[in-house]
Enzyme design. Structure first.
Site, mmCIF file in Angstrom:
data_model
loop_
_atom_site.group_PDB
_atom_site.id
_atom_site.type_symbol
_atom_site.label_atom_id
_atom_site.label_comp_id
_atom_site.label_asym_id
_atom_site.label_seq_id
_atom_site.Cartn_x
_atom_site.Cartn_y
_atom_site.Cartn_z
ATOM 1 N N ASP A 64 47.406 59.943 32.861
ATOM 2 C CA ASP A 64 47.403 58.422 32.842
ATOM 3 C C ASP A 64 46.200 58.069 33.755
ATOM 4 O O ASP A 64 46.292 58.319 35.074
ATOM 5 C CB ASP A 64 48.594 57.521 33.366
ATOM 6 C CG ASP A 64 48.537 56.051 33.190
ATOM 7 O OD1 ASP A 64 47.493 55.663 32.916
ATOM 8 O OD2 ASP A 64 49.455 55.552 33.460
ATOM 9 N N SER A 142 33.404 45.807 26.571
ATOM 10 C CA SER A 142 33.600 45.045 25.323
ATOM 11 C C SER A 142 32.746 43.558 25.226
ATOM 12 O O SER A 142 32.564 42.991 26.142
ATOM 13 C CB SER A 142 35.197 44.595 25.282
ATOM 14 O OG SER A 142 35.505 43.769 24.429
ATOM 15 N N TYR A 155 42.223 41.265 29.774
ATOM 16 C CA TYR A 155 41.176 42.216 28.996
ATOM 17 C C TYR A 155 40.001 41.799 29.519
ATOM 18 O O TYR A 155 38.988 42.830 29.582
ATOM 19 C CB TYR A 155 41.764 42.180 27.641
ATOM 20 C CG TYR A 155 40.913 43.255 26.750
ATOM 21 C CD1 TYR A 155 41.273 44.685 26.720
ATOM 22 C CD2 TYR A 155 39.566 43.187 26.036
ATOM 23 C CE1 TYR A 155 40.391 45.536 25.836
ATOM 24 C CE2 TYR A 155 39.020 43.852 25.183
ATOM 25 C CZ TYR A 155 39.445 45.406 25.251
ATOM 26 O OH TYR A 155 38.790 46.067 24.834
ATOM 27 N N ALA A 157 38.855 39.938 31.795
ATOM 28 C CA ALA A 157 38.532 40.308 33.351
ATOM 29 C C ALA A 157 38.151 41.770 33.652
ATOM 30 O O ALA A 157 37.387 42.016 34.423
ATOM 31 C CB ALA A 157 39.742 39.616 34.029
#
Length: 245
Positions: A64, A142, A155, A157
């Site tokens: 992770d 993005s 998302y 931020a």
């Protein structure tokens, strides 16, 4: 190119979607791949098979990226003997909801994977890149992080933060010939977009279609190539001309 001469690319979130396309494309361009993923071993092994069919070697690294200890434990043994030429910080996911209804866990989970993952992985590898005086760091951001999207405050931020980090890090490491750029996909055919209403999305895309993961991978491949040696601190949009409100 013999395997001993192949450069290494570390791709996070490489088990599926955009990350898988990037890993396979870079293998086709002569890279060996360190493929990070969180838990889907079957999907990762399918990507590994395609990388090997393309002539590359693939090291599977399940951890992770938001867990700094797990990141260090996974990478440290391999960094003792090799240094990736390229880091592709792609790992990420969305937990969309209005900020007024958002839980602290929904905020923290998204921030920790995107921004924390960028720090945890890049910080681990960067000192060796600096010593070698070469390398590429490519952050998958993005369109949402460039313009903002309602329902995606966490998302947006996180991705906007990665864009800022891209530009700052590019300034820090340019003298050591390490190039740092970001690629900003728009609507791309992945699991994240399967449930989105195309009738509302397509009018926002001048090209009239959503993109393919391969089109994002091709931009990353270019930025990892010798043709991109005078490009750093930039954000490249792969979004069909979309300008989200």
């Amino acid at each position: 190119m013999a395997n001993s001469e192949r450069k290494i690319a570390l791709v996070t979130g490489g088990g599926k979607g955009i990350g898988a396309a990037i890993a396979i494309t870079l293998a086709q361009s002569g890279f060996d791949i360190w493929l990070n993923y969180r838990s889907d071993h079957d999907a990762a092994n399918l990507v590994k098979n395609e990388i090997e069919q393309a002539g590359g070697q693939c090291l599977l690294l399940p951890f992770d990226v938001a867990d700094i200890a797990a990141c260090e434990n996974a990478l440290k043994p391999y960094l003792e003997n090799a240094t990736p030429f390229a880091i592709i910080n792609n790992a990420g996911f969305a937990k969309d909801t209005l900020l007024a209804l958002m839980s602290s866990q929904e905020w923290n989970d998204v921030i920790s994977v995107h921004l924390g993952g960028f720090f945890n992985v890049t910080r681990q590898v960067l000192p060796q890149m600096l010593r070698k005086r070469c390398g590429r760091v490519i952050n998958i951001v993005s369109t949402s992080g460039q313009t903002g999207v309602g329902g995606q405050t966490n998302y947006s931020a996180a991705k906007a933060g990665m864009i800022g980090a891209t530009r700052s890090l590019a300034m820090e490491v340019a003298k050591r010939k390490i190039l740092v750029n970001a690629v900003a996909p728009g609507f791309i055919e992945t699991e994240m977009t399967e449930e989105l209403p195309l009738d509302k999305i397509l009018p926002m895309v001048p090209l009239g279609r959503i993109g393919k993961a391969q089109e994002v991978a091709d931009m990353v491949d270019f930025l990892c190539s010798d043709k991109a040696e005078y490009i750093t601190g930039q954000v490249f949009s792969v979004n069909g001309g979309a300008c989200m409100p």
